[in-house]
Design an enzyme around this catalytic site. Structure first.
Site, PDB file in Angstrom:
ATOM      1  CB  CYS A 146      15.035  -1.727 -44.495  1.00 45.38           C
ATOM      2  SG  CYS A 146      16.401  -0.555 -44.721  1.00 45.38           S
TER       3      CYS A 146
HETATM    4  N1  LIG Z   1      20.710  -3.938 -41.624  1.00 47.00           N
HETATM    5  C1  LIG Z   1      19.555  -3.780 -42.256  1.00 47.00           C
HETATM    6  O1  LIG Z   1      18.573  -3.270 -41.668  1.00 47.00           O
HETATM    7  C2  LIG Z   1      19.395  -4.198 -43.667  1.00 47.00           C
HETATM    8  C3  LIG Z   1      20.449  -4.653 -44.438  1.00 47.00           C
HETATM    9  N2  LIG Z   1      20.256  -4.993 -45.745  1.00 47.00           N
HETATM   10  C4  LIG Z   1      21.370  -5.386 -46.614  1.00 47.00           C
HETATM   11  O2  LIG Z   1      21.903  -6.624 -46.196  1.00 47.00           O
HETATM   12  C5  LIG Z   1      23.306  -6.627 -46.448  1.00 47.00           C
HETATM   13  C6  LIG Z   1      23.994  -6.873 -45.124  1.00 47.00           C
HETATM   14  O3  LIG Z   1      23.642  -5.820 -44.242  1.00 47.00           O
HETATM   15  P1  LIG Z   1      24.025  -5.816 -42.705  1.00 47.00           P
HETATM   16  O4  LIG Z   1      23.824  -7.151 -42.144  1.00 47.00           O
HETATM   17  O5  LIG Z   1      23.342  -4.665 -42.113  1.00 47.00           O
HETATM   18  O6  LIG Z   1      25.587  -5.512 -42.820  1.00 47.00           O
HETATM   19  P2  LIG Z   1      26.753  -5.900 -41.822  1.00 47.00           P
HETATM   20  O7  LIG Z   1      27.839  -4.916 -42.081  1.00 47.00           O
HETATM   21  O8  LIG Z   1      26.230  -6.028 -40.444  1.00 47.00           O
HETATM   22  O9  LIG Z   1      27.227  -7.334 -42.358  1.00 47.00           O
HETATM   23  C7  LIG Z   1      27.837  -7.516 -43.611  1.00 47.00           C
HETATM   24  C8  LIG Z   1      28.232  -8.965 -43.748  1.00 47.00           C
HETATM   25  O10 LIG Z   1      28.823  -9.184 -45.045  1.00 47.00           O
HETATM   26  C9  LIG Z   1      30.083  -9.839 -44.858  1.00 47.00           C
HETATM   27  N3  LIG Z   1      30.982  -9.460 -45.944  1.00 47.00           N
HETATM   28  C10 LIG Z   1      31.521  -8.229 -46.173  1.00 47.00           C
HETATM   29  N4  LIG Z   1      32.285  -8.272 -47.285  1.00 47.00           N
HETATM   30  C11 LIG Z   1      32.229  -9.542 -47.747  1.00 47.00           C
HETATM   31  C12 LIG Z   1      32.850 -10.222 -48.830  1.00 47.00           C
HETATM   32  N5  LIG Z   1      33.640  -9.591 -49.680  1.00 47.00           N
HETATM   33  N6  LIG Z   1      32.631 -11.541 -48.971  1.00 47.00           N
HETATM   34  C13 LIG Z   1      31.810 -12.225 -48.121  1.00 47.00           C
HETATM   35  N7  LIG Z   1      31.202 -11.626 -47.056  1.00 47.00           N
HETATM   36  C14 LIG Z   1      31.397 -10.306 -46.891  1.00 47.00           C
HETATM   37  C15 LIG Z   1      30.550  -9.371 -43.503  1.00 47.00           C
HETATM   38  O11 LIG Z   1      31.508 -10.275 -42.981  1.00 47.00           O
HETATM   39  P3  LIG Z   1      32.765  -9.779 -42.092  1.00 47.00           P
HETATM   40  O12 LIG Z   1      32.557  -8.346 -41.766  1.00 47.00           O
HETATM   41  O13 LIG Z   1      32.769 -10.675 -40.903  1.00 47.00           O
HETATM   42  O14 LIG Z   1      33.907 -10.003 -42.971  1.00 47.00           O
HETATM   43  C16 LIG Z   1      29.252  -9.411 -42.709  1.00 47.00           C
HETATM   44  O15 LIG Z   1      28.956 -10.737 -42.357  1.00 47.00           O
HETATM   45  C17 LIG Z   1      23.680  -5.266 -47.052  1.00 47.00           C
HETATM   46  O16 LIG Z   1      23.709  -5.363 -48.443  1.00 47.00           O
HETATM   47  C18 LIG Z   1      22.529  -4.385 -46.604  1.00 47.00           C
HETATM   48  O17 LIG Z   1      22.345  -3.334 -47.494  1.00 47.00           O
HETATM   49  C19 LIG Z   1      19.015  -4.980 -46.278  1.00 47.00           C
HETATM   50  C20 LIG Z   1      17.945  -4.520 -45.587  1.00 47.00           C
HETATM   51  C21 LIG Z   1      18.052  -4.080 -44.236  1.00 47.00           C
HETATM   52  C1  LIG Z   2      20.009   3.594 -40.860  1.00 49.82           C
HETATM   53  C2  LIG Z   2      20.748   3.272 -42.150  1.00 49.82           C
HETATM   54  O1  LIG Z   2      21.882   3.658 -42.328  1.00 49.82           O
HETATM   55  N1  LIG Z   2      20.088   2.555 -43.046  1.00 49.82           N
HETATM   56  C3  LIG Z   2      20.661   2.149 -44.307  1.00 49.82           C
HETATM   57  C4  LIG Z   2      19.640   1.391 -45.082  1.00 49.82           C
HETATM   58  C5  LIG Z   2      19.525  -0.050 -44.671  1.00 49.82           C
HETATM   59  C6  LIG Z   2      20.182  -0.982 -45.614  1.00 49.82           C
HETATM   60  O2  LIG Z   2      20.959  -1.810 -45.236  1.00 49.82           O
HETATM   61  O3  LIG Z   2      19.926  -0.814 -46.885  1.00 49.82           O
HETATM   62  P1  LIG Z   2      19.319  -1.823 -47.902  1.00 49.82           P
HETATM   63  O4  LIG Z   2      17.918  -1.998 -47.476  1.00 49.82           O
HETATM   64  O5  LIG Z   2      19.449  -1.133 -49.213  1.00 49.82           O
HETATM   65  O6  LIG Z   2      20.040  -3.094 -47.992  1.00 49.82           O
HETATM   66  C7  LIG Z   2      21.052   3.318 -45.169  1.00 49.82           C
HETATM   67  O7  LIG Z   2      20.402   4.342 -45.158  1.00 49.82           O
HETATM   68  O8  LIG Z   2      21.983   3.155 -45.980  1.00 49.82           O
END
Ligand SMILES: NC(=O)C1=CN([C@@H]2O[C@H](COP(=O)(O)OP(=O)(O)OC[C@H]3O[C@@H](n4cnc5c(N)ncnc54)[C@H](OP(=O)(O)O)[C@@H]3O)[C@@H](O)[C@H]2O)C=CC1
Ligand SMILES: CC(=O)N[C@@H](CCC(=O)OP(=O)(O)O)C(=O)O
Length: 352
Positions: free
Chosen positions: A167
């Site tokens: 992000c």
């Molecule tokens: N939030 C953001 O703004 C951003 C996030 N990302 C990336 O996207 C990914 C997800 O982020 P986010 O949605 O915020 O995280 P969340 O913690 O909200 O969600 C993580 C998801 O992954 C699942 N999960 C965890 N472990 C496993 C596993 N071993 N096998 C299968 N599924 C699994 C969880 O399922 P459950 O908990 O139900 O088991 C849940 O659905 C991360 O890598 C993050 O860095 C990237 C850019 C921005």
């Molecule tokens: C506010 C906050 O905690 N933000 C996350 C970054 C968002 C994220 O999920 O990271 P990726 O874009 O690498 O997947 C952090 O700093 O770790």
């Protein structure tokens, strides 16, 4: 070769979302539910997830009547039974899950769009330092294509494994790249990137740091955040990255400050941004400083800059929605490009 469902005119791709209970995964489900060239076959969570068996829409009520599929648990048995029938999989999972499983999906003929950081860094030796694990699949890492949609179109079009950018890197790189690719920046000068993210950036799992009563505006992980090497790698320039968390839900702002070469003019700076983005409908060059409020819940990146010709200093600011342009809508852009569709397909509904 596609395993797609036949339609009278087109072929619709069969997709699964792993991590569908999380914030990025849920947005993906919403976007793919509205995508005429994708059919969601499976919504997957972790093996011991408390969400297993629940309906997606019971967990994320916003999507009731839009997607009411059940959440199923990932396992080797699930993979053996269902993976080979898919065209594409989206990982919205922890970074190490992606690193562990991407190659298995690729071997089954499934394109992988990874929203985690598991495949973003080219140098495998950065993983222990910035991600806390030794990368499990250095061969797959070498094949992964970085998916900054506005800049890597041709590579993404031919990719099987796309590392969807982080992000903060998305907003930072959209600001930096017009200047760096045009060689306008003083070599070895100090480049400072300040980022501010809403709390959804930290994911859905409860923690004290993101608790409503605790969260405040503050810097964190200064000089050690995993997005610093990602920004440096893709901008091809050393940066100092200062991330901040702020007490709002969604949206991210990156503001970068750079010293430009002597003699660079305002017209050159303007031209760098206009030529980079004039044909990129999801990047809007706006006439005042970008605001989170204008991009939250949208797939847009808004950019504005100001150049001081006396000091040769430029400040560029970019606002995005961290879970959309910073994650899931950019993943859809990559899926579109890899499917031969316009990058903005299904994301941009223009008035005619
Ligand atoms: N939030 C953001 O703004 C951003 C996030 N990302 C990336 O996207 C990914 C997800 O982020 P986010 O949605 O915020 O995280 P969340 O913690 O909200 O969600 C993580 C998801 O992954 C699942 N999960 C965890 N472990 C496993 C596993 N071993 N096998 C299968 N599924 C699994 C969880 O399922 P459950 O908990 O139900 O088991 C849940 O659905 C991360 O890598 C993050 O860095 C990237 C850019 C921005
Ligand atoms: C506010 C906050 O905690 N933000 C996350 C970054 C968002 C994220 O999920 O990271 P990726 O874009 O690498 O997947 C952090 O700093 O770790």
């Amino acid at each position: 070769m596609t395993k797609a469902i036949s339609d009278s005119n087109n072929s619709i791709q069969k997709v699964a979302i792993i991590g569908a209970s999380g914030y990025a995964g849920a947005e993906l489900v919403g976007l793919l539910s509205n995508h005429s060239q994708a059919h969601i076959c499976h919504l997957v969570v972790s093996e011991n997830s408390s969400s297993e068996g629940k309906l997606f829409s019971d967990l994320h009520g916003r999507f009731k009547s839009i997607c009411d599929l059940p959440l199923v648990a990932f396992s080797s048995a699930w993979f053996d039974e269902y993976a080979a029938d898919l065209d594409a999989v989206f990982f919205a999972t922890p970074h190490d899950f992606s690193a562990d499983w991407a190659q298995a999906f690729l071997d089954a003929g499934v394109k992988v769009f990874d929203l985690s950081g598991g495949f973003r860094l080219k140098d495998a030796s950065d993983y222990p330092k910035y991600y806390g694990f030794e990368h499990a699949d250095k061969n797959a890492l070498a094949k992964a294509i970085y998916g900054l949609a506005e800049w890597q179109h041709d590579d993404i079009a031919n990719a099987n494994l796309v590392a969807v950018p982080g992000c903060y890197p998305t907003a930072s790189l959209l600001s930096l790249k017009p200047l760096t690719v045009n060689n306008l920046v003083v070599e070895n000068s100090l480049v400072v990137v300040n980022g501010i993210s809403g709390v959804t950036g930290a994911g859905r799992n409860a923690s004290l740091a993101t608790n409503f009563n605790e969260v405040s505006l503050k810097a964190y992980n200064v000089l050690q955040h995993r997005h610093q090497p990602e920004i440096s790698q893709e901008a091809d320039i050393a940066v100092i990255f200062n991330p901040h968390i702020a007490p709002y839900k969604r949206g991210l702002l990156a503001t970068v400050t750079l010293q430009l070469n002597a003699g660079v003019t305002s017209a050159q700076v303007d031209d760098a941004f206009i030529s980079a983005y004039s044909d990129k409908p999801l990047v809007r060059l706006v006439s005042s400083w970008p605001e989170i409020g204008n991009v939250a819940n949208t797939p847009f990146a808004d950019i504005h800059w100001k150049f001081d010709e006396d000091k040769q200093v430029v400040v560029v600011s970019c606002a995005i929605d961290n879970v959309l342009k910073g994650a899931s809508s950019q993943a859809i852009q990559c899926f579109n490009i890899a499917s031969g569709l316009p990058s903005e397909y299904s994301l941009l509904n223009k008035a005619v």
